[in-house]
Design a protein around this motif. Structure first.
Motif, PDB file in Angstrom:
ATOM      1  N   GLY A  88       0.835  -1.189   0.000  1.00 19.86           N
ATOM      2  CA  GLY A  88       0.000   0.000   0.000  1.00 19.86           C
ATOM      3  C   GLY A  88       0.872   1.241   0.000  1.00 19.86           C
ATOM      4  N   PRO A  89       0.278   2.412  -0.161  1.00 22.71           N
ATOM      5  CA  PRO A  89       1.067   3.653  -0.279  1.00 22.71           C
ATOM      6  C   PRO A  89       1.853   4.023   0.969  1.00 22.71           C
TER       7      PRO A  89
ATOM      8  N   GLU B  19      -3.241  -0.099   7.635  1.00 21.97           N
ATOM      9  CA  GLU B  19      -3.343  -0.015   6.170  1.00 21.97           C
ATOM     10  C   GLU B  19      -3.971  -1.315   5.669  1.00 21.97           C
TER      11      GLU B  19
ATOM     12  N   THR C 286      -5.018  -3.830   3.219  1.00 21.08           N
ATOM     13  CA  THR C 286      -4.710  -4.172   1.830  1.00 21.08           C
ATOM     14  C   THR C 286      -4.747  -5.684   1.669  1.00 21.08           C
TER      15      THR C 286
ATOM     16  N   THR D 242       0.824  -1.603   7.812  1.00 23.38           N
ATOM     17  CA  THR D 242       1.920  -1.395   6.855  1.00 23.38           C
ATOM     18  C   THR D 242       2.874  -2.580   6.916  1.00 23.38           C
TER      19      THR D 242
ATOM     20  N   LYS E 171       6.639   3.704   5.702  1.00 21.59           N
ATOM     21  CA  LYS E 171       7.655   4.602   5.127  1.00 21.59           C
ATOM     22  C   LYS E 171       8.150   5.599   6.173  1.00 21.59           C
TER      23      LYS E 171
END
Length: 275
Positions: free
Chosen positions: A105-106, A168, A170, A270, A275
């Motif tokens: 995911g982003p 997140e 996903t 995540t 990130k």
């Protein structure tokens, strides 16, 4: 995804692992033999790697029948052989890269996945060297397993609270590949080594608390590459897996807890880190 025809060799390997857990040991090793022959044909393994495998399996096969004065040295050899397989230090393996810098995911960092041929061999070596590896048929303490699961799976939201992860949701199109690899090639090898072998051996000699504690700390240290915070969380997760093994007396239960933890991490947070 990067898939090619040479990856058929992981099919008999996966079946060999499944058969090992239902005590079909002869059939399991027959499929392992097919895997290794196929790996040589497909150039996923060379003769140097095969020699390293053969040396470990031979020592493992002889270990239970050795006199006690020789057994300690044999177990030390098996321990170091397993570490070498974990760290991919035995030459001659051409493990398959199947995911190359993908993102879940982003908010997540890129992630690369290999189908390892060397790491799963730990299970087979330990099955020969330590016949009690898979556990026993003692009664499962279901209530204790529930009490173990609650704090274990709370580690993921705790990591969020400490800023190590972010939520997140996903389900990438390669989730099934991650699941099969993580369950059969990663979790099985790690649980066989840390819980089936180390924890069980120490528990029989020093008591189950010492067994769980030492195996969990070693499991945490094995994640040192991800930093100190990961070592702490891996140690705590290792306590959860260790208790799952202790209260069930079955290695597959510890494997299941480990896999579900990793899969929840993939789907809801995540992965592997933010990130």
């Amino acid at each position: 995804m990067i898939l090619d025809i040479s990856m058929w060799i992981w099919i008999p390997l996966a079946l060999a692992i499944i058969l090992a857990f239902i005590n079909q040991i002869k059939a399991s090793f027959a499929l392992l033999g097919i895997t290794l022959i196929g790996a040589i044909i497909e150039q996923r393994l060379n003769m140097i790697g095969l020699a390293g495998i053969a040396a470990g399996l031979l020592v493992a096969y002889k270990t239970p029948s050795l006199e006690k004065k020789w057994q300690l040295g044999a177990y030390l050899f098996i321990f170091l052989w397993c570490i070498a397989l974990f760290l991919h230090l035995i030459p001659g393996f051409n493990n398959a890269k199947v995911l190359d810098a993908v993102v879940t995911g982003p908010l997540s960092v890129p992630f690369t996945l290999y189908l390892n041929l060397d790491k799963p061999l730990i299970l087979f070596g330990l099955l020969l060297a330590y016949p009690a590896l898979l556990g026993s048929k003692a009664n499962i303490n279901k209530k204790a397993l529930i009490y173990t699961a609650i704090p274990l799976f709370s580690l993921l939201p705790l990591a969020w609270g400490l800023g190590a992860l972010k939520p997140e949701f996903t389900l990438p199109n390669w989730w099934w590949l991650f699941a099969l690899n993580n369950l059969l090639l990663t979790c099985v090898a790690e649980e066989a080594f840390f819980r089936g072998f180390i924890q069980q051996s120490l528990s029989k000699r020093f008591g189950w608390i010492a067994g769980v504690a030492v195996a969990s700390v070693l499991f945490g240290i094995a994640h040192i590459g991800g930093g100190l915070l990961l070592v702490v969380f891996a140690t705590l997760a290792g306590v959860g897996y260790g208790l799952a093994f202790h209260y069930s007396a079955r290695l597959w239960v510890a494997v299941a807890f480990h896999f579900l933890f990793n899969f929840m991490h993939l789907v809801f947070f995540t992965y592997p880190i933010m990130k």
